[in-house]
Design a protein around this motif. Structure first.
Motif, PDB file in Angstrom:
ATOM      1  N   ASP A 196      13.624  -2.328  -0.557  1.00 18.96           N
ATOM      2  CA  ASP A 196      13.030  -1.039  -0.912  1.00 18.96           C
ATOM      3  C   ASP A 196      13.155  -0.001   0.198  1.00 18.96           C
ATOM      4  OD1 ASP A 196      12.264  -1.742  -3.462  1.00 18.96           O
ATOM      5  OD2 ASP A 196      10.253  -2.351  -2.875  1.00 18.96           O
ATOM      6  N   ASP A 197      13.787  -0.378   1.325  1.00 12.24           N
ATOM      7  CA  ASP A 197      13.948   0.547   2.446  1.00 12.24           C
ATOM      8  C   ASP A 197      12.602   1.134   2.874  1.00 12.24           C
ATOM      9  OD1 ASP A 197      16.649   0.008   2.178  1.00 12.24           O
ATOM     10  OD2 ASP A 197      17.105   1.885   1.163  1.00 12.24           O
ATOM     11  N   SER A 198      11.612   0.249   2.978  1.00 12.13           N
ATOM     12  CA  SER A 198      10.269   0.726   3.319  1.00 12.13           C
ATOM     13  C   SER A 198       9.499  -0.341   4.098  1.00 12.13           C
ATOM     14  CB  SER A 198       9.493   1.077   2.040  1.00 12.13           C
ATOM     15  OG  SER A 198       9.228  -0.093   1.287  1.00 12.13           O
ATOM     16  N   VAL A 199       8.366   0.104   4.630  1.00 13.88           N
ATOM     17  CA  VAL A 199       7.411  -0.788   5.283  1.00 13.88           C
ATOM     18  C   VAL A 199       6.077  -0.599   4.581  1.00 13.88           C
ATOM     19  CG1 VAL A 199       6.124  -1.257   7.408  1.00 13.88           C
ATOM     20  CG2 VAL A 199       8.575  -0.777   7.530  1.00 13.88           C
ATOM     21  N   SER A 200       5.493  -1.700   4.114  1.00 12.35           N
ATOM     22  CA  SER A 200       4.153  -1.638   3.533  1.00 12.35           C
ATOM     23  C   SER A 200       3.136  -1.822   4.646  1.00 12.35           C
ATOM     24  CB  SER A 200       3.950  -2.739   2.485  1.00 12.35           C
ATOM     25  OG  SER A 200       4.768  -2.511   1.361  1.00 12.35           O
ATOM     26  N   VAL A 201       2.038  -1.083   4.545  1.00 15.00           N
ATOM     27  CA  VAL A 201       0.971  -1.165   5.533  1.00 15.00           C
ATOM     28  C   VAL A 201      -0.272  -1.691   4.815  1.00 15.00           C
ATOM     29  CG1 VAL A 201      -0.348   0.082   7.281  1.00 15.00           C
ATOM     30  CG2 VAL A 201       1.975   0.846   6.674  1.00 15.00           C
ATOM     31  N   VAL A 202      -0.789  -2.798   5.329  1.00 17.00           N
ATOM     32  CA  VAL A 202      -1.912  -3.482   4.690  1.00 17.00           C
ATOM     33  C   VAL A 202      -3.130  -3.404   5.598  1.00 17.00           C
ATOM     34  CG1 VAL A 202      -2.759  -5.721   3.829  1.00 17.00           C
ATOM     35  CG2 VAL A 202      -0.344  -5.079   3.510  1.00 17.00           C
ATOM     36  N   ASP A 203      -4.273  -3.029   5.021  1.00 14.31           N
ATOM     37  CA  ASP A 203      -5.549  -3.114   5.726  1.00 14.31           C
ATOM     38  C   ASP A 203      -5.994  -4.575   5.609  1.00 14.31           C
ATOM     39  OD1 ASP A 203      -8.397  -3.330   6.120  1.00 14.31           O
ATOM     40  OD2 ASP A 203      -8.523  -1.153   5.925  1.00 14.31           O
ATOM     41  N   VAL A 204      -6.004  -5.282   6.727  1.00 19.27           N
ATOM     42  CA  VAL A 204      -6.271  -6.720   6.717  1.00 19.27           C
ATOM     43  C   VAL A 204      -7.707  -7.020   6.298  1.00 19.27           C
ATOM     44  CG1 VAL A 204      -6.333  -8.809   8.139  1.00 19.27           C
ATOM     45  CG2 VAL A 204      -4.479  -7.182   8.414  1.00 19.27           C
ATOM     46  N   LYS A 205      -8.649  -6.199   6.704  1.00 19.31           N
ATOM     47  CA  LYS A 205     -10.060  -6.457   6.354  1.00 19.31           C
ATOM     48  C   LYS A 205     -10.327  -6.205   4.875  1.00 19.31           C
ATOM     49  CE  LYS A 205     -11.902  -5.823  10.919  1.00 19.31           C
ATOM     50  NZ  LYS A 205     -11.901  -4.808  11.915  1.00 19.31           N
ATOM     51  N   ALA A 206      -9.807  -5.092   4.353  1.00 17.41           N
ATOM     52  CA  ALA A 206     -10.039  -4.737   2.948  1.00 17.41           C
ATOM     53  C   ALA A 206      -9.074  -5.452   2.009  1.00 17.41           C
ATOM     54  CB  ALA A 206      -9.920  -3.234   2.754  1.00 17.41           C
ATOM     55  N   LEU A 207      -8.005  -6.030   2.582  1.00 12.01           N
ATOM     56  CA  LEU A 207      -6.983  -6.734   1.807  1.00 12.01           C
ATOM     57  C   LEU A 207      -6.376  -5.858   0.704  1.00 12.01           C
ATOM     58  CD1 LEU A 207      -8.528 -10.308   1.598  1.00 12.01           C
ATOM     59  CD2 LEU A 207      -6.623  -9.538   3.017  1.00 12.01           C
ATOM     60  N   HIS A 208      -5.901  -4.692   1.109  1.00 11.95           N
ATOM     61  CA  HIS A 208      -5.163  -3.857   0.172  1.00 11.95           C
ATOM     62  C   HIS A 208      -4.110  -3.044   0.920  1.00 11.95           C
ATOM     63  CE1 HIS A 208      -8.126  -0.723   1.286  1.00 11.95           C
ATOM     64  NE2 HIS A 208      -7.186   0.127   0.954  1.00 11.95           N
ATOM     65  N   VAL A 209      -3.065  -2.667   0.180  1.00 10.75           N
ATOM     66  CA  VAL A 209      -1.984  -1.865   0.737  1.00 10.75           C
ATOM     67  C   VAL A 209      -2.476  -0.428   0.837  1.00 10.75           C
ATOM     68  CG1 VAL A 209       0.377  -1.038   0.406  1.00 10.75           C
ATOM     69  CG2 VAL A 209      -0.217  -3.392  -0.223  1.00 10.75           C
ATOM     70  N   ILE A 210      -2.414   0.125   2.062  1.00  5.83           N
ATOM     71  CA  ILE A 210      -2.904   1.496   2.251  1.00  5.83           C
ATOM     72  C   ILE A 210      -1.783   2.522   2.277  1.00  5.83           C
ATOM     73  CG2 ILE A 210      -5.050   0.813   3.370  1.00  5.83           C
ATOM     74  CD1 ILE A 210      -3.736   1.448   6.064  1.00  5.83           C
ATOM     75  N   ALA A 211      -0.541   2.045   2.481  1.00  5.88           N
ATOM     76  CA  ALA A 211       0.584   2.980   2.501  1.00  5.88           C
ATOM     77  C   ALA A 211       1.895   2.222   2.378  1.00  5.88           C
ATOM     78  CB  ALA A 211       0.589   3.797   3.793  1.00  5.88           C
TER      79      ALA A 211
END
Length: 181
Positions: free
Chosen positions: A34-49
């Protein structure tokens, strides 16, 4: 202790490598297709960007202060530098053919990039984001090429040992390996 699934997070296609920032609780995932980097909030366990980067991101490294994320884009010759907090692209740096690995020095002064196809390691100054040194990492002597060709003759479509050696030399050169005469 039993292991239980905490969450399943949708990231991009072909997630490759990950890096985690202990300072801000973010997990970064290189999404190769996907030519991208996913950013995950480890505490909330969701993708933030999901941040666009270069072509086929593969390897990731955080700077020692965790303020920069270095992304090796394997199907290009570029390293993307992101702000780990802002997620903005700081720069895109030409490094070498097929950057496959990246590591930041513990003193935060240098970034090392292994370039698979060119058979080189690039050394980048972390402050200026300029490649200051590049070196080949592989060499073969003609005797070593001959030995490889003799062992691989049955697998090669070559009419003679010399033809097999030329094939081995060409393959080695395409990977950045020097052939000593």
């Amino acid at each position: 202790t039993t292991l239980a699934r905490l969450a399943e997070l949708p990231v991009g296609r072909s997630p490759a490598q990950i890096a985690i920032s202990p300072s801000n609780g973010r997990l970064f995932v290189a999404n190769r297709e996907d030519d991208s980097v996913s950013v995950v909030d480890v505490k909330a366990l969701h993708v933030i960007a999901t941040v666009p980067v270069g072509h086929a991101p593969f390897a990731l490294a955080l700077s020692p202060g965790a303020n920069r994320l270095y992304v090796a884009n394997v199907q290009s010759s570029y390293l993307t530098v992101l702000g780990a907090e802002t997620l903005e692209t700081i720069d895109t740096v030409k490094v070498g053919a097929m950057p496959y690995g990246v590591a930041a020095s513990p003193d935060a002064e240098r970034v090392f990039i292994s370039n698979q196809q060119s058979g080189t390691v690039s050394v980048m100054d972390a402050a200026s984001l300029v490649v200051i040194y590049k070196t080949k990492v592989g060499k073969l002597t003609r005797d070593q090429v001959k030995d490889i060709a003799q062992k691989k003759m049955v697998d090669l479509n070559a009419a003679s040992l010399e033809a097999a050696m030329r094939t081995i030399e060409g393959t080695a050169r395409s990977m950045g390996v020097e052939i000593e005469q």
